[in-house]
Design an enzyme around this catalytic site. Structure first.
Site, short mmCIF file in Angstrom:
data_model
loop_
_atom_site.label_atom_id
_atom_site.label_comp_id
_atom_site.label_asym_id
_atom_site.label_seq_id
_atom_site.Cartn_x
_atom_site.Cartn_y
_atom_site.Cartn_z
N ARG A 60 8.24 -3.44 -1.97
CA ARG A 60 7.63 -2.21 -2.46
C ARG A 60 8.70 -1.32 -3.06
O ARG A 60 9.75 -1.10 -2.44
CB ARG A 60 6.95 -1.47 -1.30
CG ARG A 60 5.94 -0.45 -1.75
CD ARG A 60 5.29 0.23 -0.59
NE ARG A 60 5.08 -0.67 0.53
CZ ARG A 60 5.28 -0.31 1.80
NH1 ARG A 60 5.72 0.88 2.09
NH2 ARG A 60 5.06 -1.18 2.76
N SER A 118 -0.68 -0.51 -2.55
CA SER A 118 -1.48 -0.18 -1.37
C SER A 118 -1.91 1.28 -1.40
O SER A 118 -2.57 1.71 -2.32
CB SER A 118 -0.70 -0.52 -0.10
OG SER A 118 -1.50 -0.41 1.04
N HIS A 119 -1.50 2.07 -0.40
CA HIS A 119 -1.94 3.47 -0.31
C HIS A 119 -0.83 4.43 -0.74
O HIS A 119 -0.94 5.64 -0.55
CB HIS A 119 -2.34 3.79 1.13
CG HIS A 119 -1.22 3.56 2.10
ND1 HIS A 119 -0.94 2.32 2.61
CD2 HIS A 119 -0.29 4.40 2.62
CE1 HIS A 119 0.12 2.41 3.41
NE2 HIS A 119 0.53 3.66 3.43
N LYS A 138 2.37 -8.09 -1.99
CA LYS A 138 2.02 -8.67 -0.69
C LYS A 138 1.89 -10.18 -0.89
O LYS A 138 1.24 -10.61 -1.85
CB LYS A 138 0.70 -8.07 -0.17
CG LYS A 138 0.82 -6.60 0.21
CD LYS A 138 -0.50 -6.05 0.75
CE LYS A 138 -0.34 -4.58 1.17
NZ LYS A 138 -1.60 -3.99 1.65
N ASP A 147 -8.82 1.98 1.45
CA ASP A 147 -7.52 2.34 0.92
C ASP A 147 -7.38 1.79 -0.50
O ASP A 147 -8.30 1.20 -1.05
CB ASP A 147 -6.40 1.86 1.84
CG ASP A 147 -6.24 0.36 1.84
OD1 ASP A 147 -7.21 -0.36 1.54
OD2 ASP A 147 -5.13 -0.13 2.15
N ASP A 171 -5.97 -0.70 -1.99
CA ASP A 171 -6.10 -2.12 -2.36
C ASP A 171 -7.18 -2.84 -1.56
O ASP A 171 -7.32 -4.06 -1.65
CB ASP A 171 -4.77 -2.85 -2.25
CG ASP A 171 -4.23 -2.93 -0.82
OD1 ASP A 171 -4.52 -2.01 -0.02
OD2 ASP A 171 -3.52 -3.89 -0.51
N ASP A 184 -7.80 -3.41 1.71
CA ASP A 184 -7.64 -4.21 2.93
C ASP A 184 -7.76 -3.37 4.21
O ASP A 184 -7.64 -3.90 5.31
CB ASP A 184 -6.33 -5.02 2.93
CG ASP A 184 -5.07 -4.17 2.83
OD1 ASP A 184 -5.16 -2.93 2.90
OD2 ASP A 184 -3.97 -4.76 2.68
N ARG A 185 -8.03 -2.05 4.05
CA ARG A 185 -8.20 -1.20 5.24
C ARG A 185 -9.49 -0.40 5.12
O ARG A 185 -9.93 -0.05 4.03
CB ARG A 185 -7.01 -0.24 5.40
CG ARG A 185 -5.72 -0.98 5.72
CD ARG A 185 -4.61 -0.04 6.17
NE ARG A 185 -4.17 0.85 5.11
CZ ARG A 185 -4.19 2.17 5.19
NH1 ARG A 185 -4.66 2.79 6.26
NH2 ARG A 185 -3.76 2.91 4.19
N THR A 226 2.99 -3.51 15.86
CA THR A 226 2.35 -3.03 14.64
C THR A 226 2.88 -3.81 13.43
O THR A 226 4.05 -4.15 13.38
CB THR A 226 2.63 -1.53 14.48
OG1 THR A 226 1.94 -0.82 15.49
CG2 THR A 226 2.21 -1.02 13.12
N SER A 276 -3.99 1.35 11.95
CA SER A 276 -3.90 1.72 10.54
C SER A 276 -5.17 1.37 9.76
O SER A 276 -5.38 1.87 8.66
CB SER A 276 -2.72 0.99 9.90
OG SER A 276 -2.92 -0.40 9.95
N HIS A 332 -6.23 -2.10 9.38
CA HIS A 332 -6.28 -3.54 9.11
C HIS A 332 -7.07 -4.21 10.24
O HIS A 332 -6.68 -4.14 11.41
CB HIS A 332 -4.87 -4.13 9.08
CG HIS A 332 -4.03 -3.68 7.94
ND1 HIS A 332 -4.10 -4.22 6.68
CD2 HIS A 332 -3.07 -2.71 7.85
CE1 HIS A 332 -3.24 -3.63 5.88
NE2 HIS A 332 -2.61 -2.70 6.56
#
Length: 460
Positions: free
Chosen positions: A15, A103-104, A113, A239, A241, A243-244, A303, A324, A326
């Site tokens: 990232r 992501s966020h 990822k 979020d 992308d 995934d959450r 985590t 988070s 996920h």
């Protein structure tokens, strides 16, 4: 061309900031290094996709060219949610994939990822890519890999629609925060039989309305307002992308993922009695007894979405989840984190109820804080955490859990301090039965942190 910065190689992904630590030249190098790693695992093809960020197209072209330079064939899914790339590694002729996503993070961030031969890579495997790039002599494969596009949308949506069935029609509000989930969420939920009010479902990498991160209450205020002003029964948020998952009740209560996990665990355990249910150290202390009550074995773990995925595979657990957002279903699904699929599974459970919000609000909870961050300089968080683990003394007979930082269990609550694996912060979270107990536990953590670092500027 930017110089390669080691700082972009994080614990769970890569990232960076566009034009500062990440550009097309860096993406090309990452593609070539990943391609070589894939070939070493016997993988001939890599599936790629990107979210809605403005830098996505340029990075994706360079990434694909890097993969091809390594001699790997590329299957480009185009603009998709991260779980759709994971889905591709399960249903296409490859077990490796890269999602170009920030992501966020803020709009000027982007990253990657990665799934390599069926495993979400993290830690040393990501550092190995860095070392591979540094050691590379600039050569390319004599036979470059092929490039093809593939539209996975219909197969992905159909797979969910074939699996998840609602007990009754329901009207929902969906806030995608202009993230990439907006391109798929409305069609998915309408296909399930929902009436859908869409908020900010136009994919826009500027994120003009609010940040696409449902872990923070300020990003859910539009959804809360929509539920108050319309006849929608429940609110869903994603979020950047996809995934959450975030969830809001009719009366504006935020149901954080550790409480969502209670419903998911109770449901999954009807099909997998006695199974382990995995959750991370940030989750409520009410989750373990809830899992036990429903016939499961609670297993607390570190985590990190890549770490939880690896542990899920190791244990064979049918469900895992993180505070988070996920959520990982190995029950009826593939074991990867998928906000869209998790939302579908939640709606399946909620439509069995006349009043979904009543069910959600009745889940056990205590007074608690959101994630609190002690901001430090690069590397300081690791040093401070080592000191706390070694030297911190808590009065009384508390249970101290050290699988990821320090989680101190009291009779009436818990406190957590852990070093972030992605930014130079100590992440803290507190929960207690009363406001007084919460203040007491926070006070004890404040004392041990200030003893180790007297100039620490604590967020409480």
């Amino acid at each position: 061309m930017l110089p390669l910065s080691r700082t972009i190689f994080k614990a769970y992904d890569i990232r960076g900031i566009i034009a500062k630590t990440l550009d097309a030249s860096v993406a090309h190098k990452i593609g070539q290094a990943f391609g070589q790693a894939a070939l070493a695992k016997g993988e001939q093809r890599v599936v790629i996709g990107r979210d809605g960020r403005l830098s996505g197209p340029e990075l994706t072209v360079a990434l694909a060219q890097g993969l091809q330079a390594a001699g790997v064939d590329v299957i480009d899914l185009g603009v998709v949610a991260t779980p759709m790339v994971y889905f591709g590694t399960n249903v296409l002729d490859t077990r490796s994939g890269i999602m170009v996503t920030g992501s966020h993070n803020p709009p000027d961030y982007n990253g990657f990822k990665m799934v390599l031969a069926g495993e979400a890579i993290h830690g040393e495997a990501i550092q190995a890519l860095y070392h591979s790039i540094v050691a590379h002599d600039g050569s390319a494969s004599v036979t470059p890999g092929a490039y093809a596009t593939h539209d996975i949308r219909a197969a992905y949506l159909q797979r969910i629609l074939g699996d998840v069935k609602l007990a009754r029609p329901i009207k929902i509000a969906v806030d995608c925060g202009n993230g990439v989930a907006g391109a798929f969420a409305g069609d998915l939920f309408r296909g399930m039989g929902c009436e859908v009010i869409e908020l900010f479902c136009e994919v826009d990498g500027n994120f003009p309305n609010h940040h696409p991160d449902p872990a923070h209450p300020e990003n859910l205020q539009d959804l809360i307002r929509c539920l108050a002003e319309t006849d929608a029964e429940i609110g869903i948020a994603f979020d950047g992308d996809g995934d959450r998952l975030g969830v809001v009740t009719k009366d504006g209560q935020i149901i954080y993922p550790d409480r969502q996990m209670m419903l998911f665990a109770a449901d999954v355990l009807t099909r997998h009695p006695g199974a382990q249910i995995l959750y991370d150290v940030k989750c409520t202390r009410h989750l373990a007894p809830y899992i036990t009550k429903h016939g499961g074995v609670p297993l607390m773990y570190k985590t990190g979405h890549s770490l939880v995925k690896a542990k899920l595979r190791e244990t064979g657990a049918p469900l895992g989840g993180e505070m988070s957002g996920h959520i990982f279903f190995k029950d009826r699904w593939y074991g990867f984190d998928d906000g869209l699929y998790s939302a579908a599974r939640l709606l399946e459970i909620l439509t069995r109820e006349a009043d979904p919000s009543s069910l959600l609000n009745s889940l056990p909870q205590s007074d608690s804080t959101p994630e609190l961050h002690l901001e430090l300089k690069e590397g300081e968080n690791v040093v401070l955490m080592d000191m706390l683990r070694r030297d911190a003394v808590f009065p009384g007979n508390e249970q101290i859990i050290t699988i990821d930082g320090l989680r101190v269990e009291y009779a009436d609550g818990f406190g957590l301090a852990r070093s972030s694996n992605t930014t130079p912060v100590i992440v803290m979270r507190f929960e207690a039965e009363t406001p007084a107990a919460l203040a007491r536990i926070q006070g004890q953590f404040k004392s041990v942190i200030l003893a180790a670092k007297p100039d620490a500027v604590l967020p409480f």
